[in-house]
Design an enzyme around this catalytic site. Structure first.
Site, PDB file in Angstrom:
ATOM      1  N   CYS A   1       0.785  -1.008  -0.156  1.00 53.62           N
ATOM      2  CA  CYS A   1       0.030   0.111   0.027  1.00 53.62           C
ATOM      3  C   CYS A   1       0.952   1.302  -0.042  1.00 53.62           C
ATOM      4  O   CYS A   1       1.647   1.396  -1.042  1.00 53.62           O
ATOM      5  CB  CYS A   1      -1.054  -0.065   1.127  1.00 53.62           C
ATOM      6  SG  CYS A   1      -2.515   1.103   0.926  1.00 53.62           S
TER       7      CYS A   1
ATOM      8  N   HIS B   1      -3.892  -5.470   0.702  1.00 57.04           N
ATOM      9  CA  HIS B   1      -3.292  -5.691   2.117  1.00 57.04           C
ATOM     10  C   HIS B   1      -3.379  -7.277   2.338  1.00 57.04           C
ATOM     11  O   HIS B   1      -4.313  -7.686   2.827  1.00 57.04           O
ATOM     12  CB  HIS B   1      -4.256  -4.939   3.218  1.00 57.04           C
ATOM     13  CG  HIS B   1      -3.786  -3.625   3.083  1.00 57.04           C
ATOM     14  ND1 HIS B   1      -2.887  -3.127   4.098  1.00 57.04           N
ATOM     15  CD2 HIS B   1      -4.416  -2.493   2.680  1.00 57.04           C
ATOM     16  CE1 HIS B   1      -2.596  -1.823   4.009  1.00 57.04           C
ATOM     17  NE2 HIS B   1      -3.517  -1.373   3.279  1.00 57.04           N
TER      18      HIS B   1
ATOM     19  N   GLU C   1      -2.237  -8.972   4.563  1.00 64.38           N
ATOM     20  CA  GLU C   1      -2.286  -9.468   6.038  1.00 64.38           C
ATOM     21  C   GLU C   1      -3.753  -9.436   6.470  1.00 64.38           C
ATOM     22  O   GLU C   1      -4.014  -9.825   7.636  1.00 64.38           O
ATOM     23  CB  GLU C   1      -1.206  -8.290   6.854  1.00 64.38           C
ATOM     24  CG  GLU C   1      -1.899  -6.780   7.105  1.00 64.38           C
ATOM     25  CD  GLU C   1      -1.555  -5.949   5.902  1.00 64.38           C
ATOM     26  OE1 GLU C   1      -1.235  -6.555   4.520  1.00 64.38           O
ATOM     27  OE2 GLU C   1      -1.673  -4.817   5.773  1.00 64.38           O
TER      28      GLU C   1
END
Ligand code: XMP
Length: 509
Positions: free
Chosen positions: A79, A167, A169
């Site tokens: 990002c 993202h 994660e």
């Protein structure tokens, strides 16, 4: 030192999640602020640049100094990290015209890319950004796109540097862990050998070297962190670890005796110190919550200090500090600024002049539990609900008296035992009873009563930062309420707390 992935933090709310995902892959990683890159990078196999609440176009946006890293080892920008690379290399990063927040699907994937290897076409990813990379520099190649985000992922030719605008994660990126695995294993070459067993082995070794024949003192609280720290140290230095377990008179019913007993069963060299009278004396007339916390904290320090001085030649103070307490957060404006969590002992005074050893300070809470399990510690200790340092002291609203402590201990005991008996204990994160500073009217037989109200609270959470009230079965609540009112003299009303955090907190004070 074990292989490490370095995560440079630019203030994203998700940075710790990246670390947790890598740890789940049995890869060790550390989070450092973007402007405090460690000098010694010899164990670092790769670097990840996190997201950020800043825009790369902001004047004051964080700018890392990557000359010691870039082209010397693999690099992955997530990002903001990706946008920073693209802009820094001459690409265009502009405010996004369309909404790039939430779920999206990868409609294009470069199957030859090491980073995207094995990720399925149309895989769901989580987007969360206001800017977007509009044009990439010449030496960049696109490795994934969504319908609206052309540059969802890129690789820079001639170097192992990658960027993704989504993202991986976040749980909603369904193959995010696979992508992170591609990065840390196939690109960075990590061997995934950071397991609980290997942690125990290397920690015990290094604690032995560090502490040699020195004596170490540790304050046990009955909680998971200090207990696991104690067992780890005990494995390393045996009887040279002196544990002190203080009864502040504000523990749960029977807790002092039971926990002390189980510590002794585990072979620990532990001294139980009953200081309840001192604490209750010091708390006389104190009603304000923060004042109570201070009084309890200071009394603890006095008691602990006196006990520690009785150990001849003690050199070290061990603490069960865990990783989230020591991660230095990047201070940012706006919603992702870190909300400070509570500390149990909150640091001991300098005059103790002891060196500090914190064997768990690289671990997240769930990892502490896993380490405990790998050392065969009993579930009774590892699965206990969190319990605040000031204990029942902040669950008796207003001033304390020994009688109020007794009433709350009884109520709390019925509630907790009930949860255990009905297999509900392990389904909630934390449960507690609160003695309210109001009396309410009731009837007992033909008599009118005017007695205490207690509140019960049970919440689900993963870290205590946010929490939902638990939907305990009505039948269970009815049973517990009856039992409390029938058995605890002085209580004639029970209420159940149905507020979530935020805006409410878990504790009432
Ligand atoms: P709150 O009430 O802030 O609690 O939602 C979040 C978590 O922190 C615990 N807590 C404390 N722990 N000393 C502690 O050691 C304190 O003063 C303290 N106050 C709250 C609380 O039990 C919950 O797990």
């Amino acid at each position: 030192m074990s292989e490490t992935i370095l995560i440079l933090d630019f203030g994203s709310q998700y940075t710790q999640l990246i670390a947790r995902r890598l740890r789940e892959l049995n890869v060790y990683c550390e989070i450092h602020p973007f402007n405090k890159i460690p000098r010694d990078l010899s164990a670092v196999k790769g670097v990840i640049l996190s997201g950020s609440p800043f825009s790369v176009r902001d004047e004051e946006s964080p700018v890392p100094e990557l000359s010691g890293i870039r082209k010397k080892m693999p690099l992955l920008g997530v990002c903001y990290g990706a946008q920073f690379l693209a802009q820094n290399d001459g690409g265009d990063v502009l405010p996004s015209k369309i909404r790039e927040y939430g779920r999206a699907n990868l409609g294009f994937i470069d199957g030859n890319s090491k980073l995207m290897h094995g990720i399925s076409l149309n895989s769901q990813v989580w987007m969360s950004h206001g800017d977007t990379i509009l044009n990439i520099p010449e030496n960049y190649e696109i490795i994934s796109s969504t319908e609206s985000v052309k540059v969802a992922g890129f690789k820079i030719r001639g170097e192992e540097t990658y960027g993704i605008q989504f993202h991986p994660e976040v749980y909603h990126s369904t193959e995010g862990s696979k992508l992170l695995k591609n990065y840390v294993v196939d690109i960075c070459g990590c061997s995934q050998d950071w397991t609980p067993d290997s942690f125990v082995e290397t920690s015990v070794d290094s604690l032995r070297k560090k502490l040699a024949n020195d004596k170490v003192v540790l304050g046990l609280s009955g909680g998971v962190d200090s207990s696991v720290a104690a067992i780890l140290l005990h494995k390393a230095i045996g009887k040279n670890l002196y544990c002190i377990f203080v009864d502040n008179g504000l523990l749960r019913k029977n807790e002092f005796a039971e926990v002390l007993h189980s510590y002794k069963d585990l072979g620990l060299n532990v001294k139980g110190v009953d200081a309840s009278d001192r604490f209750l004396d010091a708390l006389k007339g104190v009603g304000e919550p923060e004042k109570k916390r201070k009084v309890i904290g200071n009394t603890f320090i006095d008691v602990f200090d006196r006990e520690a001085h009785l150990i001849e030649g003690v050199k070290w103070l061990a603490q069960g500090t865990i990783y989230p307490d020591v991660i230095e957060s990047v201070s940012v404006k706006g919603p992702s600024a870190t909300i400070k969590s509570h500390h149990n002992v909150g640091g001991l005074p300098d005059f103790m002049k002891l060196k500090i050893v914190e064997p768990l300070n690289t671990l997240f809470k769930d990892e502490v539990r896993r380490i405990g399990r790998s050392m065969n510690m009993p579930g009774f200790i590892l699965n206990r609900h969190p319990f605040p340092g000031p204990g029942l002291g902040i669950r008796i609203l207003g001033e304390l008296t020994p009688e109020k402590v007794r009433v709350l201990q009884e109520v709390d005991h019925i509630f907790i035992q009930g949860l255990r008996d009905e297999d509900l204990y392990d389904k909630v994160w934390q449960s507690l009873a609160v003695l309210l500073p109001v009396s309410s009217v009731g009837v007992m037989g033909d008599e009118r009563t005017y007695e205490n109200v207690v509140a019960l609270r049970a919440v689900g959470s993963t870290d205590g930062m946010t929490a939902d009230w638990s939907h305990l079965p009505y039948e269970f609540l009815a049973k517990i309420s009856n039992k409390i009112i029938n058995q605890v003299k002085g209580v004639n009303r029970v209420v159940y707390d149905i507020s979530s955090k935020p805006p409410s907190t878990i504790e009432w004070e």
